[in-house]
Design a protein around this motif. Sequence first.
Motif, mmCIF file in Angstrom:
data_model
loop_
_atom_site.group_PDB
_atom_site.id
_atom_site.type_symbol
_atom_site.label_atom_id
_atom_site.label_comp_id
_atom_site.label_asym_id
_atom_site.label_seq_id
_atom_site.Cartn_x
_atom_site.Cartn_y
_atom_site.Cartn_z
ATOM 1 N N SER A 31 0.543 -1.268 -0.013
ATOM 2 C CA SER A 31 0.242 0.016 -0.271
ATOM 3 C C SER A 31 1.312 1.178 0.144
ATOM 4 O O SER A 31 1.603 1.139 -0.213
ATOM 5 C CB SER A 31 -0.938 0.180 0.822
ATOM 6 N N TRP A 33 0.971 5.519 1.611
ATOM 7 C CA TRP A 33 0.225 6.908 2.517
ATOM 8 C C TRP A 33 1.053 7.487 2.219
ATOM 9 O O TRP A 33 2.559 7.965 1.679
ATOM 10 C CB TRP A 33 1.065 6.137 3.971
ATOM 11 N N THR A 67 -3.725 6.219 0.520
ATOM 12 C CA THR A 67 -4.240 6.978 2.166
ATOM 13 C C THR A 67 -3.743 7.793 2.181
ATOM 14 O O THR A 67 -2.711 7.899 2.441
ATOM 15 C CB THR A 67 -3.673 5.390 3.242
ATOM 16 N N THR A 68 -4.635 8.787 2.383
ATOM 17 C CA THR A 68 -3.541 10.145 2.680
ATOM 18 C C THR A 68 -3.615 9.670 4.209
ATOM 19 O O THR A 68 -4.862 9.897 4.885
ATOM 20 C CB THR A 68 -4.603 11.393 2.583
ATOM 21 N N ALA A 69 -2.340 10.599 4.983
ATOM 22 C CA ALA A 69 -1.732 10.373 6.298
ATOM 23 C C ALA A 69 -0.790 11.910 6.548
ATOM 24 O O ALA A 69 -0.188 11.653 6.788
ATOM 25 C CB ALA A 69 -1.100 9.719 6.127
ATOM 26 N N VAL A 98 -7.963 6.088 0.301
ATOM 27 C CA VAL A 98 -8.263 5.533 2.024
ATOM 28 C C VAL A 98 -8.452 7.312 2.047
ATOM 29 O O VAL A 98 -7.198 7.678 2.370
ATOM 30 C CB VAL A 98 -7.796 5.250 2.791
ATOM 31 N N GLY A 100 -7.961 9.837 4.471
ATOM 32 C CA GLY A 100 -7.700 9.877 5.991
ATOM 33 C C GLY A 100 -7.254 10.822 6.629
ATOM 34 O O GLY A 100 -6.636 12.414 6.162
ATOM 35 N N TYR A 167 -10.614 6.886 7.517
ATOM 36 C CA TYR A 167 -9.942 6.834 8.771
ATOM 37 C C TYR A 167 -9.981 8.036 9.394
ATOM 38 O O TYR A 167 -8.970 8.790 8.781
ATOM 39 C CB TYR A 167 -8.574 5.689 8.181
ATOM 40 N N ILE A 187 -5.720 5.629 12.603
ATOM 41 C CA ILE A 187 -4.297 6.368 11.949
ATOM 42 C C ILE A 187 -4.180 6.560 13.021
ATOM 43 O O ILE A 187 -3.890 7.436 14.273
ATOM 44 C CB ILE A 187 -4.371 6.656 11.076
#
Length: 317
Positions: A31, A33, A67-69, A98, A100, A167, A187
């Motif tokens: 995956s 991020w 995913t944005t984190a 996703v 985030g 998330y 997260i």
Amino acid sequence: MKVGYFLSCEEFGPAELVEQARLAEQAGFDSLWISDHFHPWNDAQGESPFVWSVIGAVSQVCSLPVTTAVTCPTVRLHPVIVAQAAATSATMLDGRFVLGVGSGEALNEHILGDPWPSADVRLEMLEEAVALIRKLWGGGFVTEYGHHYDVDHARIYTMPATPPPIYVSGFGPKATDLAARIGDGFIATMPDPELVGRFREASKGKPAVAGAKVAYADTEQQGVEIAHHLWANAGLPGELSQVLPSPVHFEQASTLVTEEMTRESVVAGRDVEAHLSQLREYADAGYDELNIANMGPHYREMIAFYASEVLPRFRNG
């Protein structure tokens, strides 16, 4: 536990981030991020591209989920705009996205001159923003006058077949409880089994994902020096990372972080067991996924090292 790669927008420009995404998929990471910043933490890091443009480019060279984190949908960007950006990203990634979200840092969010709210107010704003984003993804025109946000006849036209999960990040009990209540997942960045357990119990088993960093180099000392030069800010305690307003302030505060403190907190160099130990620590804490960022210029070597040495041994137990 799945192992992904963490694209650091604070340290790398758009072309390098797209290259890292492509290399990460080829190396067998599960995956991606990607961080969402307006400023880097300090001038030595030196980058901060607009995350939504980078995600669009990544979608054209890589098929990994993204995913944005994490994105802060409350101050710098109105939740209506985040709803549109995330829906477009999910469409371009064919549903492998996703959103985030978190309550943000003054470093990125103060830039329009808005006051920086207290932690409790930020969480309240985040809860309202997430509800509004989901309402916009439900289809049709939305008009709403909330406590923090007003919307007047807004509709998201470009949508994936299924709205993306949201998330929510949490670094303490209140935020973790909020994540369990409103999020589709959790997260965090610390291998804290108590926090993960608190989320799991309250959310009835929703996924928990995490991010961590390494400083790949030929020797541990070289890696420590890279990490300390670029990311000493990671050693700042308490709420400083949420309230300091600019890279200059982080540089000033980071003088309190010694090289030895960085050495004790960072996996540096190319010792396979040290890298495996960090992965196992997060797996033992109960996370479903860990995404690893590389600090410094040796990202190609780090990705190749994980492909040949770290990921196979971790996955084979």
